[in-house]
Design a protein around this motif. Structure first.
Motif, mmCIF file in Angstrom:
data_model
loop_
_atom_site.group_PDB
_atom_site.id
_atom_site.type_symbol
_atom_site.label_atom_id
_atom_site.label_comp_id
_atom_site.label_asym_id
_atom_site.label_seq_id
_atom_site.Cartn_x
_atom_site.Cartn_y
_atom_site.Cartn_z
ATOM 1 N N ASP A 90 45.691 45.406 34.838
ATOM 2 C CA ASP A 90 45.138 45.920 33.661
ATOM 3 C C ASP A 90 45.846 47.277 33.275
ATOM 4 O O ASP A 90 46.189 48.016 34.109
ATOM 5 N N PRO A 91 45.942 47.555 32.147
ATOM 6 C CA PRO A 91 46.753 48.417 31.622
ATOM 7 C C PRO A 91 46.041 49.994 32.236
ATOM 8 O O PRO A 91 46.818 50.933 32.324
ATOM 9 N N VAL A 92 44.632 50.139 32.221
ATOM 10 C CA VAL A 92 44.048 51.202 32.497
ATOM 11 C C VAL A 92 43.576 51.450 34.030
ATOM 12 O O VAL A 92 42.827 50.229 34.475
ATOM 13 N N MET A 93 43.830 52.511 34.659
ATOM 14 C CA MET A 93 43.532 52.392 36.221
ATOM 15 C C MET A 93 42.091 52.909 35.963
ATOM 16 O O MET A 93 41.582 53.596 35.208
ATOM 17 N N SER A 94 41.484 52.548 37.221
ATOM 18 C CA SER A 94 39.931 53.227 37.611
ATOM 19 C C SER A 94 40.149 54.311 38.504
ATOM 20 O O SER A 94 41.151 54.566 39.041
ATOM 21 N N GLN A 117 42.019 40.619 34.978
ATOM 22 C CA GLN A 117 41.044 39.182 35.097
ATOM 23 C C GLN A 117 41.475 38.193 34.346
ATOM 24 O O GLN A 117 41.538 36.939 34.555
ATOM 25 N N LYS A 118 41.702 38.589 33.058
ATOM 26 C CA LYS A 118 41.992 37.621 31.897
ATOM 27 C C LYS A 118 43.323 37.118 32.274
ATOM 28 O O LYS A 118 43.573 35.675 31.741
ATOM 29 N N PRO A 152 44.050 34.948 46.442
ATOM 30 C CA PRO A 152 42.518 35.248 46.163
ATOM 31 C C PRO A 152 42.532 36.135 44.970
ATOM 32 O O PRO A 152 43.278 36.817 44.506
ATOM 33 N N ARG A 153 41.229 35.987 44.089
ATOM 34 C CA ARG A 153 40.964 36.774 43.103
ATOM 35 C C ARG A 153 40.090 37.902 43.379
ATOM 36 O O ARG A 153 39.138 37.994 44.001
#
Length: 316
Positions: A80-84, A92-93, A102-103
């Motif tokens: 994803d572009p934004v890190m947490s 996920q998309k 694995p997911r």
């Protein structure tokens, strides 16, 4: 606070006391080889990459995949572009279960599964061996080189020709710490001394490259090579991101005629432009590094290289 794994557990990374940003070395340094008894043999559809479109280290790997025609041999999971607060987040998309991995929600879970007692940084790129479940390598330079040569069926140019290898390695050493690491050392510095030291080395090296490219089409001569794919991702991000976000504002790449020509020519190549996603890149930097940009506002951006590259990607 930046996170790392310590004995397999997600923890805060200890801060540098001198204000300098130092990249942790890669622990995973395996190699895909062509001989049959290799630990990691060159088998198509065996390996999987975890990549970010924003990360310049990943961009170099993606460029090799594109130029060498390896996309059908090696699958990819994108970030994803934004890190947490827990680090890289898996998109996920874009996740494809057909890739046979694995997911997971976070990249650190990939590390935990592959090496439960791992201590170190949680970085991309990650090259995974799907057969064993282990991590082959997390060192981008190694991954670029092995993918450029391991698969004999791959198309595309030789990115490491024998007659240019010494010059390619010399140039790679020239740009590694002052430019590729240097932009982060400037941007993540927490002392004036560390920041000024990093910025000075960046521009000293850009001056050297500007002089070099007045007489050369590409860094090592008249052929596109591996070292171009290392430098280009950093130069591409310089004006749209680093000038503002990392306070590297003495000059822009647009102020260097030879470097500007060089970046524009590379960005116009179809196999390179398909790897560029400037909106994704800018969203990542300006919305992930909240210790630098607390509001998460994405600036409008300069009408220089950003304006040059964006129309090629259909960006409004």
């Amino acid at each position: 606070m930046t996170k790392m794994l310590i004995n397999g557990i997600l923890r805060d990374k200890p801060a540098q006391t001198d204000g300098r940003f130092e990249r942790l070395p890669s622990r995973f340094r395996g190699w895909i080889q062509t001989h049959g008894d290799a630990e990691f043999p060159a088998e198509p559809n065996r390996y999987h990459l975890y990549l970010s479109k924003a990360c310049p280290w990943c961009h170099g790997v993606d460029l090799v995949l594109s130029i060498k025609g390896l996309r059908d041999m090696i699958s990819i999971t994108w970030m994803d572009p934004v890190m947490s607060e827990s680090g890289w987040v898996i998109d996920q998309k874009a996740f494809d279960p057909a890739h046979g991995v694995p997911r997971n929600r976070y990249l650190y879970e990939v590390y935990q599964r592959a090496a439960p007692d791992y201590t170190g940084a949680i970085t991309v790129p990650v090259l995974l061996d799907r057969k064993s479940g282990g991590i082959v390598s997390t060192e981008s330079a190694d991954i670029m080189r092995m993918l450029g040569h391991a698969f004999s069926d791959a198309a595309g140019p030789d990115l490491l020709p024998k007659d240019l290898r010494q010059e390619i390695d010399r140039l790679a050493d020239l740009i590694q710490n002052p430019i590729r690491n240097g932009v982060y050392r400037a941007g993540f510095a927490t002392s004036q001394t560390a920041y000024c030291d990093a910025v000075t080395k960046i521009y000293d090296t850009l001056d050297i490259l500007e002089d070099l490219l007045r007489d050369r089409r590409y860094l090592a001569g008249d052929r596109l090579t591996e070292v171009d794919l290392k430098l280009f991702p950093t130069l591409l991000r310089f004006d749209p991101v680093y000038v503002t976000h990392f306070k590297i504002d003495r000059a822009r790449i647009a102020d260097y005629p030879a470097l500007s020509r060089y970046v524009a020519e590379l960005a116009a190549r179809p196999e390179i432009v398909e790897t560029i996603d400037l909106p994704h890149i800018r969203e990542h930097y300006f919305r992930s590094h909240r210790h630098i940009n607390p509001t998460g506002i994405i600036p409008i951006g300069p009408m220089s290289l950003y304006a040059l590259v964006a129309p090629m990607k259909g960006v409004a």
